[in-house]
Design an enzyme around this catalytic site. Structure first.
Site, mmCIF file in Angstrom:
data_model
loop_
_atom_site.group_PDB
_atom_site.id
_atom_site.type_symbol
_atom_site.label_atom_id
_atom_site.label_comp_id
_atom_site.label_asym_id
_atom_site.label_seq_id
_atom_site.Cartn_x
_atom_site.Cartn_y
_atom_site.Cartn_z
ATOM 1 N N HIS A 64 68.315 6.993 23.261
ATOM 2 C CA HIS A 64 69.071 7.237 24.502
ATOM 3 C C HIS A 64 68.676 6.294 25.632
ATOM 4 O O HIS A 64 68.866 6.615 26.798
ATOM 5 C CB HIS A 64 68.906 8.705 24.941
ATOM 6 C CG HIS A 64 69.613 9.661 24.029
ATOM 7 N ND1 HIS A 64 69.227 10.980 23.858
ATOM 8 C CD2 HIS A 64 70.683 9.493 23.217
ATOM 9 C CE1 HIS A 64 70.036 11.562 22.980
ATOM 10 N NE2 HIS A 64 70.914 10.691 22.584
ATOM 11 N N CYS A 89 74.713 -2.536 36.686
ATOM 12 C CA CYS A 89 75.870 -2.302 37.550
ATOM 13 C C CYS A 89 77.096 -2.090 36.664
ATOM 14 O O CYS A 89 77.394 -2.932 35.815
ATOM 15 C CB CYS A 89 76.074 -3.506 38.461
ATOM 16 S SG CYS A 89 77.555 -3.358 39.480
ATOM 17 N N GLY A 116 60.013 18.718 18.424
ATOM 18 C CA GLY A 116 60.466 19.092 19.762
ATOM 19 C C GLY A 116 61.895 18.714 20.100
ATOM 20 O O GLY A 116 62.160 18.269 21.208
ATOM 21 N N SER A 150 65.988 20.285 19.857
ATOM 22 C CA SER A 150 66.868 21.404 19.495
ATOM 23 C C SER A 150 67.917 20.939 18.491
ATOM 24 O O SER A 150 68.642 21.758 17.933
ATOM 25 C CB SER A 150 67.562 21.947 20.749
ATOM 26 O OG SER A 150 68.379 20.939 21.316
#
Ligand code: NAD
Length: 235
Positions: free
Chosen positions: A109, A117, A176, A178
Protein backbone atom coordinates in the site's frame (compact mmCIF):
# COMPACT_ATOMS: atom_id res chain seq x y z
CA UNK A 1 7.45 -26.14 8.75
CA UNK A 2 9.53 -22.96 8.69
CA UNK A 3 12.77 -24.87 9.15
CA UNK A 4 11.93 -27.27 6.34
CA UNK A 5 10.52 -24.77 3.85
CA UNK A 6 12.72 -23.54 1.02
CA UNK A 7 10.82 -20.28 0.96
CA UNK A 8 8.82 -18.69 3.77
CA UNK A 9 7.10 -15.36 3.16
CA UNK A 10 5.35 -13.09 5.68
CA UNK A 11 2.23 -11.03 5.06
CA UNK A 12 1.71 -8.35 7.69
CA UNK A 13 -1.09 -5.93 8.48
CA UNK A 14 -1.90 -3.10 10.85
CA UNK A 15 -2.08 -5.51 13.84
CA UNK A 16 1.69 -6.01 13.88
CA UNK A 17 2.17 -2.29 14.58
CA UNK A 18 -0.55 -1.89 17.24
CA UNK A 19 1.97 -2.61 20.01
CA UNK A 20 4.15 0.16 18.55
CA UNK A 21 1.30 2.58 19.27
CA UNK A 22 -0.23 2.78 15.79
CA UNK A 23 -3.92 1.86 16.04
CA UNK A 24 -5.41 -0.62 13.58
CA UNK A 25 -8.86 0.03 12.14
CA UNK A 26 -10.45 -1.77 15.09
CA UNK A 27 -8.57 -0.24 18.02
CA UNK A 28 -10.87 1.54 20.44
CA UNK A 29 -10.25 5.17 21.29
CA UNK A 30 -7.68 5.73 18.55
CA UNK A 31 -7.30 7.87 15.49
CA UNK A 32 -9.86 5.92 13.49
CA UNK A 33 -12.68 6.61 15.95
CA UNK A 34 -12.41 10.30 15.10
CA UNK A 35 -11.54 9.83 11.42
CA UNK A 36 -13.68 7.16 9.76
CA UNK A 37 -11.36 5.54 7.14
CA UNK A 38 -14.31 5.36 4.73
CA UNK A 39 -14.82 9.11 5.07
CA UNK A 40 -11.19 10.25 5.21
CA UNK A 41 -9.29 7.43 3.53
CA UNK A 42 -10.80 7.32 0.04
CA UNK A 43 -9.29 8.80 -3.09
CA UNK A 44 -12.63 10.48 -3.84
CA UNK A 45 -12.50 12.23 -0.44
CA UNK A 46 -8.96 13.43 -1.18
CA UNK A 47 -9.90 14.76 -4.60
CA UNK A 48 -13.01 16.48 -3.22
CA UNK A 49 -11.48 18.05 -0.11
CA UNK A 50 -7.72 17.47 0.38
CA UNK A 51 -7.55 19.94 3.28
CA UNK A 52 -10.10 17.89 5.22
CA UNK A 53 -8.22 14.65 4.52
CA UNK A 54 -4.98 16.31 5.66
CA UNK A 55 -6.54 16.79 9.13
CA UNK A 56 -6.41 12.99 9.39
CA UNK A 57 -3.04 12.68 7.61
CA UNK A 58 -1.45 15.22 9.96
CA UNK A 59 -2.41 13.17 13.03
CA UNK A 60 -1.52 9.90 11.35
CA UNK A 61 1.95 11.23 10.44
CA UNK A 62 2.53 12.29 14.06
CA UNK A 63 1.53 8.86 15.36
CA UNK A 64 3.70 7.08 12.79
CA UNK A 65 6.75 9.29 13.27
CA UNK A 66 6.85 8.62 17.02
CA UNK A 67 6.39 4.84 16.64
CA UNK A 68 9.29 2.42 16.95
CA UNK A 69 9.54 -1.23 15.86
CA UNK A 70 8.28 -3.72 18.45
CA UNK A 71 9.50 -7.29 19.10
CA UNK A 72 7.29 -8.63 16.27
CA UNK A 73 8.99 -6.45 13.63
CA UNK A 74 12.36 -7.34 15.18
CA UNK A 75 11.48 -11.04 15.29
CA UNK A 76 10.70 -11.14 11.56
CA UNK A 77 13.96 -9.28 10.82
CA UNK A 78 15.78 -11.86 12.98
CA UNK A 79 14.13 -14.74 11.09
CA UNK A 80 15.31 -13.12 7.87
CA UNK A 81 18.89 -12.85 9.13
CA UNK A 82 18.74 -16.56 10.02
CA UNK A 83 17.96 -17.18 6.32
CA UNK A 84 14.49 -18.52 7.17
CA UNK A 85 12.31 -15.70 5.85
CA UNK A 86 12.59 -14.75 2.20
CA UNK A 87 10.44 -11.60 2.03
CA UNK A 88 7.84 -9.55 3.85
CA UNK A 89 4.74 -8.31 2.07
CA UNK A 90 3.31 -5.55 4.24
CA UNK A 91 0.06 -3.66 3.98
CA UNK A 92 1.49 -1.10 6.39
CA UNK A 93 2.85 2.29 5.44
CA UNK A 94 4.75 2.92 8.67
CA UNK A 95 8.31 1.89 7.70
CA UNK A 96 8.68 -0.18 10.89
CA UNK A 97 9.88 -3.36 9.16
CA UNK A 98 12.72 -1.36 7.59
CA UNK A 99 13.52 0.30 10.93
CA UNK A 100 13.69 -3.15 12.55
CA UNK A 101 16.38 -4.13 10.03
CA UNK A 102 14.31 -6.28 7.67
CA UNK A 103 15.07 -6.32 3.95
CA UNK A 104 13.23 -7.53 0.85
CA UNK A 105 10.00 -5.79 1.79
CA UNK A 106 7.10 -5.24 -0.57
CA UNK A 107 5.03 -2.24 0.50
CA UNK A 108 1.72 -3.25 -0.98
CA UNK A 109 0.00 0.00 0.00
CA UNK A 110 2.94 2.34 -0.58
CA UNK A 111 4.91 4.46 1.85
CA UNK A 112 4.41 7.92 3.30
CA UNK A 113 8.05 8.91 2.63
CA UNK A 114 7.18 10.50 -0.71
CA UNK A 115 4.27 12.66 -1.88
CA UNK A 116 2.91 13.40 -5.34
CA UNK A 117 0.83 16.03 -7.06
CA UNK A 118 -2.33 14.59 -8.62
CA UNK A 119 -2.36 17.50 -11.07
CA UNK A 120 1.16 17.74 -12.54
CA UNK A 121 2.57 14.39 -11.22
CA UNK A 122 5.65 16.00 -9.59
CA UNK A 123 6.98 13.84 -6.76
CA UNK A 124 8.66 15.09 -3.56
CA UNK A 125 10.48 13.36 -0.69
CA UNK A 126 8.75 14.14 2.61
CA UNK A 127 12.04 15.43 4.05
CA UNK A 128 12.54 17.98 1.26
CA UNK A 129 9.26 19.77 2.05
CA UNK A 130 9.32 22.80 4.32
CA UNK A 131 6.99 21.44 7.00
CA UNK A 132 4.01 23.52 5.90
CA UNK A 133 0.77 21.53 6.23
CA UNK A 134 -0.94 20.65 4.06
CA UNK A 135 2.13 20.46 1.82
CA UNK A 136 1.80 22.04 -1.60
CA UNK A 137 3.32 21.37 -5.00
CA UNK A 138 5.19 24.09 -6.92
CA UNK A 139 1.99 24.30 -8.99
CA UNK A 140 0.09 25.11 -5.73
CA UNK A 141 -2.04 21.95 -5.57
CA UNK A 142 -2.11 20.06 -2.24
CA UNK A 143 0.17 17.00 -2.33
CA UNK A 144 -0.95 13.45 -1.61
CA UNK A 145 1.29 10.96 0.21
CA UNK A 146 2.22 8.01 -2.00
CA UNK A 147 0.06 5.58 -0.06
CA UNK A 148 -2.87 3.74 -1.56
CA UNK A 149 -6.20 5.24 -0.60
CA UNK A 150 -9.41 3.21 -0.70
CA UNK A 151 -10.62 3.28 -4.32
CA UNK A 152 -7.12 3.53 -5.81
CA UNK A 153 -5.50 0.77 -7.86
CA UNK A 154 -2.42 -0.95 -6.48
CA UNK A 155 0.58 -0.38 -8.79
CA UNK A 156 1.39 -3.38 -10.98
CA UNK A 157 4.84 -4.11 -9.51
CA UNK A 158 3.88 -4.93 -5.88
CA UNK A 159 0.89 -6.94 -7.10
CA UNK A 160 3.04 -8.98 -9.49
CA UNK A 161 5.85 -9.52 -6.98
CA UNK A 162 3.44 -10.50 -4.20
CA UNK A 163 1.64 -12.91 -6.51
CA UNK A 164 4.94 -14.53 -7.48
CA UNK A 165 6.01 -14.86 -3.84
CA UNK A 166 2.65 -16.22 -2.70
CA UNK A 167 2.56 -18.80 -5.45
CA UNK A 168 6.15 -19.97 -4.90
CA UNK A 169 6.43 -20.12 -1.08
CA UNK A 170 5.92 -23.25 1.02
CA UNK A 171 4.95 -21.32 4.16
CA UNK A 172 3.05 -18.05 4.46
CA UNK A 173 3.19 -16.39 7.87
CA UNK A 174 0.18 -14.05 8.19
CA UNK A 175 0.59 -11.57 11.04
CA UNK A 176 -1.97 -9.04 12.31
CA UNK A 177 -4.28 -8.63 9.36
CA UNK A 178 -8.05 -8.95 9.26
CA UNK A 179 -7.68 -10.00 5.59
CA UNK A 180 -10.65 -7.87 4.64
CA UNK A 181 -8.92 -5.28 2.47
CA UNK A 182 -8.88 -6.25 -1.20
CA UNK A 183 -6.81 -7.17 -3.19
CA UNK A 184 -4.16 -7.80 -0.48
CA UNK A 185 -6.48 -10.38 1.06
CA UNK A 186 -6.08 -12.60 -2.02
CA UNK A 187 -2.44 -13.31 -1.08
CA UNK A 188 -3.23 -16.07 1.48
CA UNK A 189 -5.62 -17.66 -1.03
CA UNK A 190 -3.00 -17.63 -3.78
CA UNK A 191 -0.50 -19.24 -1.40
CA UNK A 192 -3.03 -21.83 -0.31
CA UNK A 193 -3.88 -22.75 -3.90
CA UNK A 194 -0.14 -23.25 -4.49
CA UNK A 195 -0.19 -25.69 -1.54
CA UNK A 196 1.70 -23.48 0.91
CA UNK A 197 1.07 -23.95 4.61
CA UNK A 198 -0.57 -20.92 6.19
CA UNK A 199 0.47 -19.96 9.75
CA UNK A 200 -1.69 -17.16 11.12
CA UNK A 201 -0.89 -14.97 14.15
CA UNK A 202 -3.66 -12.77 15.49
CA UNK A 203 -5.34 -11.86 18.76
CA UNK A 204 -8.63 -13.20 17.36
CA UNK A 205 -9.81 -15.45 14.50
CA UNK A 206 -10.29 -13.83 11.10
CA UNK A 207 -12.02 -14.73 7.86
CA UNK A 208 -8.94 -16.83 7.04
CA UNK A 209 -8.85 -18.89 10.21
CA UNK A 210 -11.41 -21.59 9.42
CA UNK A 211 -10.85 -22.31 5.73
CA UNK A 212 -7.42 -20.99 4.73
CA UNK A 213 -5.22 -21.18 7.83
CA UNK A 214 -3.41 -24.41 8.75
CA UNK A 215 -2.07 -23.28 12.12
CA UNK A 216 -3.64 -20.46 14.13
CA UNK A 217 -1.41 -18.97 16.83
CA UNK A 218 -3.62 -16.81 19.03
CA UNK A 219 -1.97 -13.92 20.80
CA UNK A 220 -0.22 -10.60 20.51
CA UNK A 221 2.16 -10.41 17.58
CA UNK A 222 5.11 -9.32 19.75
CA UNK A 223 4.79 -12.34 22.04
CA UNK A 224 3.90 -14.97 19.46
CA UNK A 225 6.47 -13.93 16.83
CA UNK A 226 9.21 -13.76 19.48
CA UNK A 227 8.26 -17.20 20.82
CA UNK A 228 8.12 -18.66 17.33
CA UNK A 229 11.49 -17.25 16.26
CA UNK A 230 13.12 -18.35 19.55
CA UNK A 231 11.74 -21.86 18.98
CA UNK A 232 12.96 -21.98 15.37
CA UNK A 233 16.41 -20.77 16.50
CA UNK A 234 16.65 -23.71 18.90
CA UNK A 235 15.92 -26.31 16.17
P1 NAD B 1 -7.17 -4.21 10.18
O1 NAD B 1 -7.19 -2.99 11.03
O2 NAD B 1 -8.32 -4.47 9.29
O3 NAD B 1 -6.97 -5.51 11.09
C1 NAD B 1 -5.95 -5.60 12.03
C2 NAD B 1 -5.85 -7.04 12.51
O4 NAD B 1 -4.81 -7.12 13.46
C3 NAD B 1 -7.12 -7.55 13.20
O5 NAD B 1 -7.44 -8.83 12.71
C4 NAD B 1 -6.74 -7.58 14.69
O6 NAD B 1 -7.41 -8.62 15.39
C5 NAD B 1 -5.26 -7.84 14.60
N1 NAD B 1 -4.49 -7.36 15.75
C6 NAD B 1 -4.67 -6.22 16.48
N2 NAD B 1 -3.73 -6.11 17.43
C7 NAD B 1 -2.92 -7.18 17.28
C8 NAD B 1 -1.74 -7.63 17.97
N3 NAD B 1 -1.21 -6.94 18.98
N4 NAD B 1 -1.16 -8.78 17.56
C9 NAD B 1 -1.68 -9.50 16.52
N5 NAD B 1 -2.78 -9.13 15.85
C10 NAD B 1 -3.39 -7.98 16.22
O7 NAD B 1 -5.77 -4.12 9.38
P2 NAD B 1 -5.32 -4.68 7.96
O8 NAD B 1 -5.86 -6.03 7.76
O9 NAD B 1 -3.87 -4.45 7.86
O10 NAD B 1 -6.08 -3.74 6.95
C11 NAD B 1 -6.19 -2.35 7.19
C12 NAD B 1 -5.58 -1.45 6.14
O11 NAD B 1 -5.23 -0.21 6.79
C13 NAD B 1 -4.33 -1.95 5.56
O12 NAD B 1 -4.43 -1.74 4.23
C14 NAD B 1 -3.23 -1.08 6.11
O13 NAD B 1 -2.47 -0.59 5.05
C15 NAD B 1 -3.90 0.14 6.65
N6 NAD B 1 -3.38 0.55 7.98
C16 NAD B 1 -2.04 0.60 8.16
C17 NAD B 1 -1.53 0.95 9.41
C18 NAD B 1 -0.02 0.99 9.56
O14 NAD B 1 0.70 1.29 8.61
N7 NAD B 1 0.50 0.67 10.75
C19 NAD B 1 -2.39 1.24 10.47
C20 NAD B 1 -3.78 1.20 10.24
C21 NAD B 1 -4.27 0.84 8.98
Amino acid sequence: MICQAQKTVALTGAGISVESGIPDFRSAGGLWERFDPMEYGTIDAFRADPEKVWMMLREMSEVISSARPNPAHKGLARLQKMGLLHSIITQNIDNLHQEAGATSIIEYHGNCGTLSCLSCNRQYRADELNGELPPRCACDRILKPDVIFFGEDIPTQPVRESHELASSCQVLLVVGTSATVSPANSIPQIARMARAKIIEINIEPTVLTTHITDIFLKGKASEVVTGLVDEVERV
